[in-house]
Write a protein that holds these residues in place. Sequence first.
Motif, PDB file in Angstrom:
ATOM      1  N   CYS A 177      36.494 -73.307 -27.564  1.00 29.94           N
ATOM      2  CA  CYS A 177      38.022 -73.606 -26.951  1.00 29.94           C
ATOM      3  C   CYS A 177      38.441 -74.835 -27.512  1.00 29.94           C
ATOM      4  O   CYS A 177      39.838 -74.738 -27.843  1.00 29.94           O
ATOM      5  CB  CYS A 177      37.750 -73.692 -25.470  1.00 29.94           C
ATOM      6  SG  CYS A 177      37.514 -72.252 -24.479  1.00 29.94           S
ATOM      7  N   ARG A 181      41.775 -75.183 -30.276  1.00 32.63           N
ATOM      8  CA  ARG A 181      43.002 -75.798 -30.123  1.00 32.63           C
ATOM      9  C   ARG A 181      43.056 -76.563 -31.355  1.00 32.63           C
ATOM     10  O   ARG A 181      44.271 -77.106 -31.564  1.00 32.63           O
ATOM     11  CB  ARG A 181      42.800 -76.466 -28.978  1.00 32.63           C
ATOM     12  CG  ARG A 181      43.305 -75.757 -27.525  1.00 32.63           C
ATOM     13  CD  ARG A 181      43.384 -76.477 -26.348  1.00 32.63           C
ATOM     14  NE  ARG A 181      43.973 -75.845 -25.366  1.00 32.63           N
ATOM     15  CZ  ARG A 181      44.988 -75.864 -24.756  1.00 32.63           C
ATOM     16  NH1 ARG A 181      45.840 -76.535 -25.585  1.00 32.63           N
ATOM     17  NH2 ARG A 181      45.413 -75.233 -23.599  1.00 32.63           N
ATOM     18  N   LEU A 209      40.578 -73.015 -22.550  1.00 33.71           N
ATOM     19  CA  LEU A 209      41.466 -71.747 -22.693  1.00 33.71           C
ATOM     20  C   LEU A 209      41.262 -70.928 -21.747  1.00 33.71           C
ATOM     21  O   LEU A 209      41.985 -69.868 -21.721  1.00 33.71           O
ATOM     22  CB  LEU A 209      40.946 -71.011 -24.026  1.00 33.71           C
ATOM     23  CG  LEU A 209      41.291 -71.798 -25.295  1.00 33.71           C
ATOM     24  CD1 LEU A 209      40.555 -70.984 -26.591  1.00 33.71           C
ATOM     25  CD2 LEU A 209      42.717 -72.035 -25.670  1.00 33.71           C
ATOM     26  N   VAL A 231      45.160 -68.226 -26.608  1.00 38.55           N
ATOM     27  CA  VAL A 231      45.539 -68.915 -28.030  1.00 38.55           C
ATOM     28  C   VAL A 231      47.070 -68.300 -28.329  1.00 38.55           C
ATOM     29  O   VAL A 231      47.985 -69.066 -28.556  1.00 38.55           O
ATOM     30  CB  VAL A 231      44.583 -68.604 -29.072  1.00 38.55           C
ATOM     31  CG1 VAL A 231      45.413 -68.972 -30.500  1.00 38.55           C
ATOM     32  CG2 VAL A 231      43.328 -69.583 -29.027  1.00 38.55           C
TER      33      VAL A 231
END
Length: 340
Positions: A177, A181, A209, A231
Amino acid sequence: EEGEGAFEVGPLARWTEWCALAANEGKPKPMLAFADPVAEGPHPGWPLRNLLMWVRAQPHAPTIVQVICWREVPRATGGTAEPPARSLVLAVRLLPGPESGVNATSLPTAVGWERNARGKLGARMVSLRAQLDPVALAESSVDLNLRLMRWRLLPELQTEKLAGLKCLLVGAGTLGCNVARALMGWGVRHITFVDGGAVSHSNPVRQSLFTFADCASSERRAKAVAAAQAVTAIFPGVTSVGHEVMVPMPGHPIAEAELEGVKAAVALLEQLVAEHDAVFLLMDTRESRWLPSLLCAAQDKLAITAALGFDSYVVMRHGKGPSSPSLDAPALHEPEGGAG
């Protein structure tokens, strides 16, 4: 007009019919009305020219056309006086056919168009996507942030290459996660997740996430799929796909009934590694990293391993990777007892 002060309002499609009645049966001549985009002043708007060209091309076209240029009057507010009417009523004389260049069988191809770069008459198109589309605004803002970073800190940063880089993240947990990012922040637009687990109630507080809705649903939510959807929800300009795949590990026996599924998982992993430029190994155990590491080595792909411990961490790059002097560092070996 059926009586004094009485009018019938109809669509433009009835114009020819009403003109024929006026010419053959002595009915009153129709009046042409249109919504004038000009707010005020003695001159009508440009659409009237197009309408008059169309009227001249119709059968039974009158010589004199009464035109109403309708201009909506703003409503009076706060006790103010009613504003005066601003509409116009014009009497327009149409030229005969030979002089106007228009007749009942030939309509004008364009009125008011300008020549384009190729010298042909055509409409001028202006795209307002960059100003009105929220996705385009987000993409522009992200690109601007990256250009500022390059200008202030990293002049050698190649943002175009980062945007075209395809990254495969094997593992969609805490590491997956946060790496996703970080990649989005650096302008990467293609992220693929591989994970065989589902979102549990302990995940959302540690894995950025996921939300409580991912684990509270009655249906099982695969981590890879949920991460990919998160995402694209954060930044729609990213292309993200999730694959629910359990990575085969050495030392874990495979039952006869699971053999075909394991073969399919290996084939899918091999295909995904081949389709991506960089592979991030973000799993919990060394055993789970074994097969993806071999696939990256066999296909000469850049692989980056990241692992966390209670009081330590390890990040290392292996595989050929880009032929850049800054990346040709000696190979790092996993310390005894570390994760790799």
